[in-house]
Design a protein around this motif. Structure first.
Motif, PDB file in Angstrom:
ATOM      1  N   LYS A  96     -15.632  17.586 -41.238  1.00  0.00           N
ATOM      2  CA  LYS A  96     -16.210  18.354 -42.340  1.00  0.00           C
ATOM      3  C   LYS A  96     -15.420  19.634 -42.551  1.00  0.00           C
ATOM      4  O   LYS A  96     -15.229  20.089 -43.655  1.00  0.00           O
ATOM      5  N   LYS A 146     -22.158  -1.408 -34.706  1.00  0.00           N
ATOM      6  CA  LYS A 146     -22.800  -0.101 -34.893  1.00  0.00           C
ATOM      7  C   LYS A 146     -24.285  -0.265 -35.168  1.00  0.00           C
ATOM      8  O   LYS A 146     -25.102   0.601 -34.832  1.00  0.00           O
ATOM      9  N   TYR A 169      -6.152  10.961 -32.601  1.00  0.00           N
ATOM     10  CA  TYR A 169      -7.593  11.185 -32.588  1.00  0.00           C
ATOM     11  C   TYR A 169      -8.099  10.944 -31.177  1.00  0.00           C
ATOM     12  O   TYR A 169      -7.810   9.904 -30.588  1.00  0.00           O
ATOM     13  N   ASP A 202     -18.852   7.007 -28.268  1.00  0.00           N
ATOM     14  CA  ASP A 202     -19.807   7.001 -29.375  1.00  0.00           C
ATOM     15  C   ASP A 202     -19.281   6.068 -30.461  1.00  0.00           C
ATOM     16  O   ASP A 202     -18.186   6.261 -30.988  1.00  0.00           O
ATOM     17  N   VAL A 250     -14.745  15.548 -30.023  1.00  0.00           N
ATOM     18  CA  VAL A 250     -13.666  14.809 -30.668  1.00  0.00           C
ATOM     19  C   VAL A 250     -12.591  15.790 -31.109  1.00  0.00           C
ATOM     20  O   VAL A 250     -12.890  16.912 -31.494  1.00  0.00           O
ATOM     21  N   ALA A 267     -20.966  17.891 -49.970  1.00  0.00           N
ATOM     22  CA  ALA A 267     -20.123  16.864 -49.368  1.00  0.00           C
ATOM     23  C   ALA A 267     -21.016  15.868 -48.669  1.00  0.00           C
ATOM     24  O   ALA A 267     -22.087  16.203 -48.192  1.00  0.00           O
ATOM     25  N   LYS A 322     -20.180   5.622 -33.475  1.00  0.00           N
ATOM     26  CA  LYS A 322     -20.055   6.174 -34.830  1.00  0.00           C
ATOM     27  C   LYS A 322     -18.710   6.862 -35.013  1.00  0.00           C
ATOM     28  O   LYS A 322     -18.115   6.799 -36.071  1.00  0.00           O
ATOM     29  N   LYS A 323     -18.253   7.519 -33.947  1.00  0.00           N
ATOM     30  CA  LYS A 323     -16.970   8.212 -34.073  1.00  0.00           C
ATOM     31  C   LYS A 323     -15.843   7.207 -34.259  1.00  0.00           C
ATOM     32  O   LYS A 323     -14.912   7.419 -35.036  1.00  0.00           O
ATOM     33  N   LEU A 328     -13.031  12.287 -41.491  1.00  0.00           N
ATOM     34  CA  LEU A 328     -13.077  12.527 -40.060  1.00  0.00           C
ATOM     35  C   LEU A 328     -13.619  13.896 -39.691  1.00  0.00           C
ATOM     36  O   LEU A 328     -14.080  14.099 -38.581  1.00  0.00           O
ATOM     37  N   PHE A 348     -20.939  24.737 -45.686  1.00  0.00           N
ATOM     38  CA  PHE A 348     -21.562  24.123 -46.839  1.00  0.00           C
ATOM     39  C   PHE A 348     -22.223  25.180 -47.688  1.00  0.00           C
ATOM     40  O   PHE A 348     -22.900  26.043 -47.187  1.00  0.00           O
ATOM     41  N   GLN A 406     -16.023   5.860 -37.767  1.00  0.00           N
ATOM     42  CA  GLN A 406     -15.515   6.846 -38.722  1.00  0.00           C
ATOM     43  C   GLN A 406     -13.997   6.818 -38.784  1.00  0.00           C
ATOM     44  O   GLN A 406     -13.402   6.907 -39.849  1.00  0.00           O
ATOM     45  N   SER A 443     -21.650  12.924 -43.095  1.00  0.00           N
ATOM     46  CA  SER A 443     -21.210  11.856 -42.209  1.00  0.00           C
ATOM     47  C   SER A 443     -22.176  11.835 -41.047  1.00  0.00           C
ATOM     48  O   SER A 443     -22.860  12.807 -40.774  1.00  0.00           O
ATOM     49  N   ASP A 444     -22.234  10.732 -40.388  1.00  0.00           N
ATOM     50  CA  ASP A 444     -23.204  10.636 -39.301  1.00  0.00           C
ATOM     51  C   ASP A 444     -22.788  11.431 -38.080  1.00  0.00           C
ATOM     52  O   ASP A 444     -23.521  11.554 -37.130  1.00  0.00           O
ATOM     53  N   GLY A 445     -21.566  11.931 -38.127  1.00  0.00           N
ATOM     54  CA  GLY A 445     -21.036  12.607 -36.944  1.00  0.00           C
ATOM     55  C   GLY A 445     -21.722  13.928 -36.660  1.00  0.00           C
ATOM     56  O   GLY A 445     -22.592  14.379 -37.379  1.00  0.00           O
ATOM     57  N   ASP A 446     -21.269  14.542 -35.640  1.00  0.00           N
ATOM     58  CA  ASP A 446     -21.933  15.753 -35.179  1.00  0.00           C
ATOM     59  C   ASP A 446     -21.219  17.003 -35.647  1.00  0.00           C
ATOM     60  O   ASP A 446     -21.387  18.053 -35.075  1.00  0.00           O
ATOM     61  N   TYR A 447     -20.396  16.877 -36.655  1.00  0.00           N
ATOM     62  CA  TYR A 447     -19.600  18.059 -37.024  1.00  0.00           C
ATOM     63  C   TYR A 447     -20.474  19.134 -37.618  1.00  0.00           C
ATOM     64  O   TYR A 447     -21.109  18.921 -38.602  1.00  0.00           O
ATOM     65  N   ASN A 486     -18.129  19.348 -32.382  1.00  0.00           N
ATOM     66  CA  ASN A 486     -17.601  18.092 -32.911  1.00  0.00           C
ATOM     67  C   ASN A 486     -17.981  16.910 -32.045  1.00  0.00           C
ATOM     68  O   ASN A 486     -17.547  15.808 -32.290  1.00  0.00           O
TER      69      ASN A 486
END
Lengths: 283, 364
Positions: free
Chosen positions: A27, A173, A277, A236, A51, B357, A238-239, A25, B300, A242, B360-364, A48
C-alpha cells in the motif's frame, strides 16, 4: 530534483505494468531514485507482517529523459514514500498518451506530478495532471532501505509456471490461512495445506535448481545437502497469493530460496526489472 | 434516473411523458421528457378537474424490475404498453413478447404533486456544449469513487476539471487530478472568465453514459457557485435535464487563489523554483521532536462524503437536512433546493474514512 519523460507507448505500458504489480504488493512503499535506476522498496516492518520487497528497474529501459539530483553530490539519490496505487491510477488512463512526464514538485507539499499529454481532435492536446503527495525521506533514514542480502538458503529452486502456481494457491487460499512450501535440490517442490478437515498437496517435479556460485568460497547451507531432503517453510498464504496475483507478465526467470522454517526469498526476473520478495515463515 | 433517486415520477402532459426523479437530499433532480412522437401511440389522458393530468410516482426498483435485462428485452419484446389506471390505483406496464406471450406488471403508485426543480438556463451566466464523448473521456481520469469535481474556466481559453478537496489537510494526502481541455473541443463555449463551480460527479456520470450511448451533445449551464448547474440533452423526441446543486462560494474560497491556477498548467519552460532543495535542506537540519523524523506520509486520505450526497442508505444524517422522502414536500422542495442543503462543511456529517485504494487482504 527529479524529472523524467516517457514517450514510447510500449515503454509506458511496460512501466505501468510494473507499477501495477508493485501496487498489488504494497500500500505504501519507498521509491528510491538514482541516476541510473529506480527502486521500489518495502522494508520488513512488523506492520507489513514481516514481508519485504526489493524491486529494481533500469531507468534507461523506460524513460526517454531522466534527470535527477539528490541532496548532495556524494549522496546523489532521492528516497520518497509513495502510495503506488496512486501512480497506478494516474498511469491507467494514460496508455494512449503522446507523452508522460513525471516531476518532483513542492507546491503545497512534496508531490510527484504526472503530466499526461493526450491526443485530441482539437489543435491542442489534452493535458491531465495528477499530483500525488509523497513523503521525502531524509538521508539519515536511508539506511533502513538497504538492499537485502540473499539469505543463506537451504534450497534454491525454480518456480513452476506462475499461472499454474497461482491457480493452485488461489484454491488453497479458500481452505487455509497458511501454506507450506517445500522443495529439494532434485527439482521437486510441494505446496501443502493442512486443516482439520482436509489436507491438500500439489507436487511439482523437474523444476530445476539454479546454480549459485558461492561468493566467498565458503560452503553455503545448500552445499553438501542431500538432494532428496526437503527444506520447508510455512508462510501466510495470502502473501503468496498476492505476490503471484500481482504478476502481470511472465518473468524470464522465477525462483525461490528457502531457508528452512525461517524465510522464503522469491526472485522474479524480467528483462529490465528484477523483483525480490521475502515472506517470513510463520511461527 | 435510478442513479439519482429511488422514486420515479411519471407526469404525462400534452407535450409528452415526463419521467423525473430527485435525490433524498434534494440536491439532484433529473427529468426526461419523451415527446408524443417518441411513442407509437400517446394519449395523455383526460384532464383532472384542476386542469392537470394525473401524476404518480412509483418505486424506481419496481419499475426497473420490469425492464430487467435489456439484451433479452430487445430480443423478445415487440411492444410495450404503459397504462395509468387511477381508479385501479395501478400503473400497468405490459410487455408484448414473441410467441404470443404477454407479461403484465401491475405497479402500485402513489399520487404526488408536481416534481419540478426551479431553474432557468437563460439566467445562467455561463454555458458550454460538447459532444458527450469528449466529456466522457475527460471524466475517465478521475477515480470512480470521487465525489466532487470542480469545473473552471481558466486563462487562455482552457477549461479544466479538477477533483475537489474540502480542506487544506486533505490536500497533502490526496492525489489531485486536473484535466485541461481546449476551447475548440467544445461546440460552444460561453464561460464567464475565471468562473468555477463544484458539483457531484456521481449523478453527472450517469447522465454522461446515457448521452454517450445516444450520441448526443451535452450542454452545461451554470451560474455562480451555489446556484445549480444544469446539464441538458436535446433531440427531436427527447429533452433531458439534470440539475445539480453546487457548492457555494464559502467552500470555493478554500481553493487556492486564482493566480496559482496558472501554475497548474504545465509550463513549457523549466522552472525549478518549486524544487525540493530548500525543503530537503530544512529537513536534514531540523531536529524532530517525535521519535520518527519522517514527515507525514501520504496515508489513506480521510474523506468526508460528498456534500450533495445522493445515496440515502449511506448517510442517515442527510435525512435531517432534506425533507423525509416519500412524503410530498414539494413546496418545500423549491426552497430547499438552492443552497441550504449544502451548508459549509456539511454539519452533522460525521467524516467517514473512505478508502480510495483497494483493500488488499494483507497486513500493510
Amino acid at each position: 530534483r527529479f524529472r523524467a519523460k516517457i514517450v514510447d507507448p510500449s515503454c509506458l505500458n511496460h512501466f505501468s505494468r510494473v507499477i501495477n504489480t508493485i501496487a498489488k504488493l504494497a500500500k505504501t512503499c519507498t521509491l528510491r531514485l538514482t541516476d541510473s535506476k529506480l527502486y521500489f522498496i518495502l522494508s520488513d516492518k512488523v506492520a507489513n507482517g514481516g514481508v519485504s520487497m526489493w524491486c529494481e528497474l533500469c531507468q534507461g529501459n523506460f524513460f526517454d529523459e531522466f534527470q535527477m539530483e539528490g541532496v548532495a553530490a556524494e549522496h546523489n539519490e532521492i528516497y520518497l514514500e509513495v502510495v503506488p496505487e496512486n501512480l497506478s491510477r494516474a498511469l491507467k488512463t494514460a496508455q494512449s498518451a503522446k507523452a508522460v512526464k513525471i516531476k518532483l514538485t513542492n507546491r503545497h507539499c512534496p508531490c510527484l506530478r504526472i503530466s499526461v499529454e493526450l491526443p485530441s481532435l482539437s489543435s491542442s492536446s489534452r493535458i491531465v495532471t495528477h499530483d500525488i503527495p509523497v513523503g521525502v525521506i531524509p538521508r539519515r533514514l536511508w539506511n533502513d532501505f538497504r538492499e537485502p542480502s540473499v539469505p543463506d538458503f537451504d534450497v534454491s529452486i525454480y518456480l513452476p509456471v506462475l499461472k499454474t502456481m497461482k491457480s493452485v494457491v488461489e484454491r488453497m487460499k479458500n481452505l487455509s490461512n497458511s501454506i507450506v512450501i517445500e522443495a529439494n535440490l532434485s527439482g521437486e517442490m510441494n505446496l501443502k495445506i493442512e486443516t482439520d478437515l482436509v489436507s491438500v498437496t500439489t507436487h511439482f517435479k523437474d523444476l530445476g535448481n539454479p546454480p549459485w556460485a558461492s561468493e566467498d568460497g565458503c560452503q553455503s547451507s545448500a552445499q553438501g545437502r542431500d538432494t532428496e531432503s526437503m527444506a520447508e517453510a510455512r508462510i501466510d498464504i495470502k502473501k503468496l497469493q498476492q505476490l503471484l496475483a500481482g504478476q502481470q507478465v511472465n518473468p524470464t526467470k522465477a525462483l525461490c530460496n528457502i531457508v528452512s522454517k525461517r524465510i522464503v526469498h522469491f526472485i522474479l526476473l524480467h528483462e529490465d526489472v528484477s523483483l525480490q520478495y521475502f515472506i517470513p515463515a510463520l511461527a | 434516473l435510478s442513479r439519482i433517486g429511488d422514486e420515479l415520477y411519471l407526469e404525462p402532459t400534452e407535450s409528452g411523458l415526463s419521467l423525473r426523479t430527485v435525490n433524498s437530499s434534494r440536491s439532484a433532480f433529473a427529468s426526461f421528457l419523451f415527446a408524443p412522437l417518441f411513442f407509437q401511440r400517446y394519449e395523455a389522458g383526460g384532464s383532472q378537474p384542476d386542469g392537470e393530468h394525473f401524476r404518480c410516482k412509483v418505486l424506481m426498483k419496481s419499475f426497473l424490475g420490469v425492464f430487467r435485462s435489456l439484451p433479452s428485452l430487445e430480443k423478445t419484446v415487440g411492444k410495450c404498453l404503459i397504462l395509468l389506471k387511477p381508479q385501479a390505483s395501478r400503473l400497468v406496464v405490459q410487455l408484448h413478447c414473441k410467441y404470443g406471450v404477454t407479461k403484465t406488471h401491475n405497479l402500485a403508485f402513489q399520487e404526488c404533486e408536481r416534481l419540478q426543480a426551479v431553474f432557468d438556463t437563460q439566467r445562467c451566466a455561463s454555458s458550454l456544449c460538447a459532444p458527450a464523448r469528449v466529456l466522457a473521456e475527460a471524466v475517465v481520469h478521475f477515480p470512480p469513487t470521487l465525489a466532487e469535481v470542480t469545473l473552471e474556466a481558466g486563462p487562455g481559453g482552457r477549461i479544466s476539471l479538477r477533483n475537489y478537496m474540502e480542506d487544506e489537510a486533505e490536500r497533502s494526502k490526496t492525489m489531485v487530478t486536473e484535466l485541461c481541455l481546449a476551447e475548440d473541443e467544445f461546440q460552444t463555449v460561453a464561460m464567464a472568465p475565471g468562473s468555477r463551480i463544484t458539483f457531484c460527479l456521481k449523478e453527472f456520470r450517469g447522465l454522461l453514459s446515457f448521452a454517450e450511448a445516444s450520441n448526443l451533445p451535452l450542454t452545461i449551464h451554470y451560474d455562480v457557485p451555489g446556484r445549480p448547474v444544469v446539464f441538458s440533452l436535446d433531440d427531436a423526441v427527447l429533452e433531458v435535464h439534470l440539475v445539480l446543486a453546487t457548492l457555494s462560494d464559502m467552500e470555493s474560497n478554500l481553493q487556492p487563489p486564482k493566480a496559482n491556477g496558472l501554475s497548474h498548467l504545465p509550463a513549457p519552460s523549466d522552472d525549478f523554483t518549486d524544487d525540493l532543495e530548500s525543503y530537503m535542506i530544512a529537513m536534514e537540519s531540523s531536529a524532530y521532536e517525535e521519535g520518527s523524523g519522517v514527515p507525514p506520509s501520504p496515508t489513506f486520505p480521510l474523506r468526508t462524503p460528498c456534500a450533495a450526497e445522493s445515496d440515502p442508505e449511506e448517510e442517515e444524517e442527510e435525512e435531517e437536512e432534506g425533507a423525509v422522502p416519500g412524503t410530498p414536500p414539494h413546496k418545500k422542495f423549491r426552497s430547499l433546493f438552492f443552497g441550504s442543503v449544502l451548508s459549509p462543511g456539511g454539519p452533522g456529517l460525521a467524516p467517514t474514512q473512505e478508502v480510495l485504494a483497494e483493500d488488499s487482504d494483507g497486513d500493510y
